[in-house]
Design a protein around this motif. Structure first.
Motif, PDB file in Angstrom:
ATOM      1  N   ARG A  55       2.461  -7.291  11.397  1.00 14.32           N
ATOM      2  CA  ARG A  55       1.120  -7.843  11.262  1.00 14.32           C
ATOM      3  C   ARG A  55       0.117  -6.825  11.802  1.00 14.32           C
ATOM      4  O   ARG A  55       0.342  -6.222  12.855  1.00 14.32           O
ATOM      5  CB  ARG A  55       0.992  -9.171  12.026  1.00 14.32           C
ATOM      6  CG  ARG A  55       1.753 -10.320  11.387  1.00 14.32           C
ATOM      7  CD  ARG A  55       1.662 -11.590  12.211  1.00 14.32           C
ATOM      8  NE  ARG A  55       2.415 -11.472  13.463  1.00 14.32           N
ATOM      9  CZ  ARG A  55       2.429 -12.410  14.409  1.00 14.32           C
ATOM     10  NH1 ARG A  55       1.727 -13.517  14.258  1.00 14.32           N
ATOM     11  NH2 ARG A  55       3.151 -12.228  15.508  1.00 14.32           N
ATOM     12  N   ALA A  57       6.478  -0.674   2.423  1.00 16.55           N
ATOM     13  CA  ALA A  57       6.564  -2.132   2.402  1.00 16.55           C
ATOM     14  C   ALA A  57       6.940  -2.600   3.806  1.00 16.55           C
ATOM     15  O   ALA A  57       8.051  -2.361   4.269  1.00 16.55           O
ATOM     16  CB  ALA A  57       7.599  -2.598   1.382  1.00 16.55           C
ATOM     17  N   CYS A  58       6.003  -3.235   4.507  1.00 19.17           N
ATOM     18  CA  CYS A  58       6.212  -3.649   5.892  1.00 19.17           C
ATOM     19  C   CYS A  58       5.865  -5.134   6.066  1.00 19.17           C
ATOM     20  O   CYS A  58       5.006  -5.487   6.885  1.00 19.17           O
ATOM     21  CB  CYS A  58       5.368  -2.811   6.835  1.00 19.17           C
ATOM     22  SG  CYS A  58       5.616  -1.032   6.702  1.00 19.17           S
ATOM     23  N   PRO A  59       6.519  -6.014   5.321  1.00 15.81           N
ATOM     24  CA  PRO A  59       6.163  -7.441   5.416  1.00 15.81           C
ATOM     25  C   PRO A  59       6.481  -8.054   6.773  1.00 15.81           C
ATOM     26  O   PRO A  59       5.964  -9.123   7.107  1.00 15.81           O
ATOM     27  CB  PRO A  59       7.002  -8.081   4.305  1.00 15.81           C
ATOM     28  CG  PRO A  59       8.175  -7.156   4.138  1.00 15.81           C
ATOM     29  CD  PRO A  59       7.625  -5.782   4.389  1.00 15.81           C
ATOM     30  N   ALA A  94      -3.817  -2.090   5.093  1.00 21.36           N
ATOM     31  CA  ALA A  94      -3.045  -3.180   4.495  1.00 21.36           C
ATOM     32  C   ALA A  94      -2.620  -2.842   3.073  1.00 21.36           C
ATOM     33  O   ALA A  94      -1.504  -3.158   2.648  1.00 21.36           O
ATOM     34  CB  ALA A  94      -3.860  -4.462   4.521  1.00 21.36           C
ATOM     35  N   ASP A  95      -3.492  -2.177   2.332  1.00 20.59           N
ATOM     36  CA  ASP A  95      -3.154  -1.779   0.968  1.00 20.59           C
ATOM     37  C   ASP A  95      -2.009  -0.781   0.951  1.00 20.59           C
ATOM     38  O   ASP A  95      -1.157  -0.805   0.053  1.00 20.59           O
ATOM     39  CB  ASP A  95      -4.381  -1.165   0.281  1.00 20.59           C
ATOM     40  CG  ASP A  95      -5.436  -2.202  -0.067  1.00 20.59           C
ATOM     41  OD1 ASP A  95      -5.090  -3.407  -0.103  1.00 20.59           O
ATOM     42  OD2 ASP A  95      -6.591  -1.811  -0.310  1.00 20.59           O
ATOM     43  N   PRO A 146       2.770   5.106   1.022  1.00 20.93           N
ATOM     44  CA  PRO A 146       3.008   3.699   0.658  1.00 20.93           C
ATOM     45  C   PRO A 146       4.289   3.196   1.307  1.00 20.93           C
ATOM     46  O   PRO A 146       5.325   3.857   1.267  1.00 20.93           O
ATOM     47  CB  PRO A 146       3.128   3.745  -0.865  1.00 20.93           C
ATOM     48  CG  PRO A 146       2.420   5.005  -1.273  1.00 20.93           C
ATOM     49  CD  PRO A 146       2.665   5.982  -0.153  1.00 20.93           C
ATOM     50  N   ILE A 152       0.446  -0.334   3.272  1.00 20.42           N
ATOM     51  CA  ILE A 152       1.742  -0.702   3.855  1.00 20.42           C
ATOM     52  C   ILE A 152       2.207  -2.110   3.499  1.00 20.42           C
ATOM     53  O   ILE A 152       3.286  -2.530   3.918  1.00 20.42           O
ATOM     54  CB  ILE A 152       1.703  -0.574   5.390  1.00 20.42           C
ATOM     55  CG1 ILE A 152       0.757  -1.606   6.003  1.00 20.42           C
ATOM     56  CG2 ILE A 152       1.299   0.838   5.794  1.00 20.42           C
ATOM     57  CD1 ILE A 152       0.851  -1.681   7.498  1.00 20.42           C
ATOM     58  N   GLN A 153       1.420  -2.851   2.750  1.00 22.91           N
ATOM     59  CA  GLN A 153       1.832  -4.189   2.290  1.00 22.91           C
ATOM     60  C   GLN A 153       2.277  -5.073   3.454  1.00 22.91           C
ATOM     61  O   GLN A 153       3.398  -5.579   3.491  1.00 22.91           O
ATOM     62  CB  GLN A 153       2.950  -4.066   1.259  1.00 22.91           C
ATOM     63  CG  GLN A 153       2.562  -3.259   0.029  1.00 22.91           C
ATOM     64  CD  GLN A 153       3.717  -3.062  -0.924  1.00 22.91           C
ATOM     65  OE1 GLN A 153       4.539  -3.950  -1.110  1.00 22.91           O
ATOM     66  NE2 GLN A 153       3.803  -1.882  -1.524  1.00 22.91           N
ATOM     67  N   ALA A 154       1.392  -5.238   4.402  1.00 22.96           N
ATOM     68  CA  ALA A 154       1.667  -6.084   5.563  1.00 22.96           C
ATOM     69  C   ALA A 154       0.564  -7.130   5.684  1.00 22.96           C
ATOM     70  O   ALA A 154      -0.553  -6.951   5.183  1.00 22.96           O
ATOM     71  CB  ALA A 154       1.731  -5.246   6.839  1.00 22.96           C
ATOM     72  N   ARG A 155       0.869  -8.223   6.363  1.00 25.38           N
ATOM     73  CA  ARG A 155      -0.158  -9.225   6.626  1.00 25.38           C
ATOM     74  C   ARG A 155      -1.211  -8.612   7.529  1.00 25.38           C
ATOM     75  O   ARG A 155      -0.899  -7.914   8.496  1.00 25.38           O
ATOM     76  CB  ARG A 155       0.459 -10.452   7.308  1.00 25.38           C
ATOM     77  CG  ARG A 155       1.380 -11.273   6.420  1.00 25.38           C
ATOM     78  CD  ARG A 155       1.844 -12.517   7.164  1.00 25.38           C
ATOM     79  NE  ARG A 155       0.732 -13.434   7.405  1.00 25.38           N
ATOM     80  CZ  ARG A 155       0.781 -14.442   8.274  1.00 25.38           C
ATOM     81  NH1 ARG A 155       1.880 -14.626   9.007  1.00 25.38           N
ATOM     82  NH2 ARG A 155      -0.252 -15.241   8.425  1.00 25.38           N
ATOM     83  N   HIS A 156      -2.477  -8.869   7.215  1.00 26.67           N
ATOM     84  CA  HIS A 156      -3.540  -8.277   8.004  1.00 26.67           C
ATOM     85  C   HIS A 156      -4.575  -9.328   8.366  1.00 26.67           C
ATOM     86  O   HIS A 156      -4.830 -10.268   7.619  1.00 26.67           O
ATOM     87  CB  HIS A 156      -4.191  -7.102   7.271  1.00 26.67           C
ATOM     88  CG  HIS A 156      -4.714  -7.443   5.903  1.00 26.67           C
ATOM     89  ND1 HIS A 156      -3.899  -7.701   4.838  1.00 26.67           N
ATOM     90  CD2 HIS A 156      -5.989  -7.559   5.448  1.00 26.67           C
ATOM     91  CE1 HIS A 156      -4.631  -7.966   3.778  1.00 26.67           C
ATOM     92  NE2 HIS A 156      -5.910  -7.898   4.106  1.00 26.67           N
TER      93      HIS A 156
END
Length: 317
Positions: free
Chosen positions: A142, A137-139, A166-167, A135, A169-173
């Protein structure tokens, strides 16, 4: 295999035994048979791998033979990066080893602080790699899918990795809400013109790094097994000289896209140019050797994660 002398050789053997035990999940009896040693020796080597801290979550010792193969492949094909992992002598199809190394490489890119566009292909090996990502957090990043997310029956494609990644790494996909293959070239043009699809197409062409699987053709080809092609269509493609596929794009032994009507129905984003970005191909197993070689010859990829057996094959000619 001739034994090398010295502590480096001993650690190489310990690293190999440790990989077979902790990564490939082999028993000590199986390791002994694979390495041509006694069970007691296999047990000692696995213990040595632990005592020397070669084993963490991933193997923490670059096996000398793998390093030599990596360097030879990099020079032979002019690649930006090569990772060769040990071959599992008891399995020619499982992504063991490749998936772990692929996950490590993806993770290195995700840890970058600067905003990065990662383009992702599809396939069993790539999915196995993404499943191992921790896991994060990569906001700032993309993630874009190069290929469709829909199966022929309209369900979500199981081996597409965009949502799973996406789930984690929490990034826009940016998914591709299309199947890998559509019915006609006209239908592809219509779909690609849709406002919801255009941003994904544009972003895919700007990728900083790309990760793709390399698919074989024939009766075990993913496009056939997953229902995108019929058996007759697959047979026709093989007869026409198709050697492999990446994201549905079919290519021959020289890595040139096949001049065939089925390629005109591929809805995937065109593969990025290796002049502009780094494209990692991830594949192992004898059935994929020809496809990997074609992808390298045609410069469809410029980085490779594979195993010893494939590396030796690629260096033969």
């Amino acid at each position: 295999m001739a034994r090398k002398s010295g502590s480096t050789s001993r650690l190489d053997e310990a690293a190999r035994a440790g990989w077979l035990y902790y990564v490939a999940g082999r028993t000590q009896d199986e390791i002994a048979a694979a390495m041509g040693i006694s069970r007691q020796s296999a047990q000692r080597l696995v213990s040595l791998a632990m005592s020397e801290r070669l084993i963490k979550v991933r193997l923490d010792h670059p096996i000398a033979e793998c390093m030599a193969l990596s360097a030879a492949l990099q020079e032979r094909y002019g690649l930006k990066q090569v990772q060769v992992v040990p071959s599992d002598p008891n399995s020619d199809t499982a992504p063991t080893g490749i998936a772990e190394e692929g996950a490590a490489e993806i993770e290195r890119w995700l840890k970058r602080s600067e905003p990065t566009v990662l383009a992702m292909g599809t396939g069993r090996t790539l999915r196995s790699a993404v499943e191992q990502l921790p896991p994060m957090a990569c906001p700032q990043h993309r993630i874009v899918s190069l290929t469709g997310n829909i199966s022929p029956d309209g369900s979500a494609a199981y081996y597409n990795v965009i949502f799973l990644m996406a789930d984690a790494i929490q990034a826009r996909h940016f998914p591709m809400p299309l199947p890998v293959l559509v019915s006609t070239p006209e239908e592809r043009a219509l779909f690609h013109a849709q406002p919801l699809v255009k941003p994904t197409l544009e972003l895919g062409g700007k990728a900083d790094v790309t990760f793709v699987g390399i698919g074989e053709l024939g009766q075990r080809g993913p496009l056939l097994l997953d229902g995108f092609l019929t058996a007759d269509e697959m047979e026709e493609l093989v007869a026409a000289g198709a050697a492999g596929e990446i994201c549905g794009w079919l290519f021959n032994d020289d890595g040139r896209l096949l001049d065939h009507p089925i390629n005109q129905r591929v809805a995937s984003i065109p593969l990025p140019s290796t002049e502009d970005t780094i494209i990692f191909g991830m594949a192992r197993g004898k059935p994929k050797h020809r496809a990997i070689r074609g992808a390298l010859r045609g410069r469809l990829i410029n980085a490779l994660i594979t195993d010893e057996d494939a590396a030796r094959f690629l260096l033969q000619d």
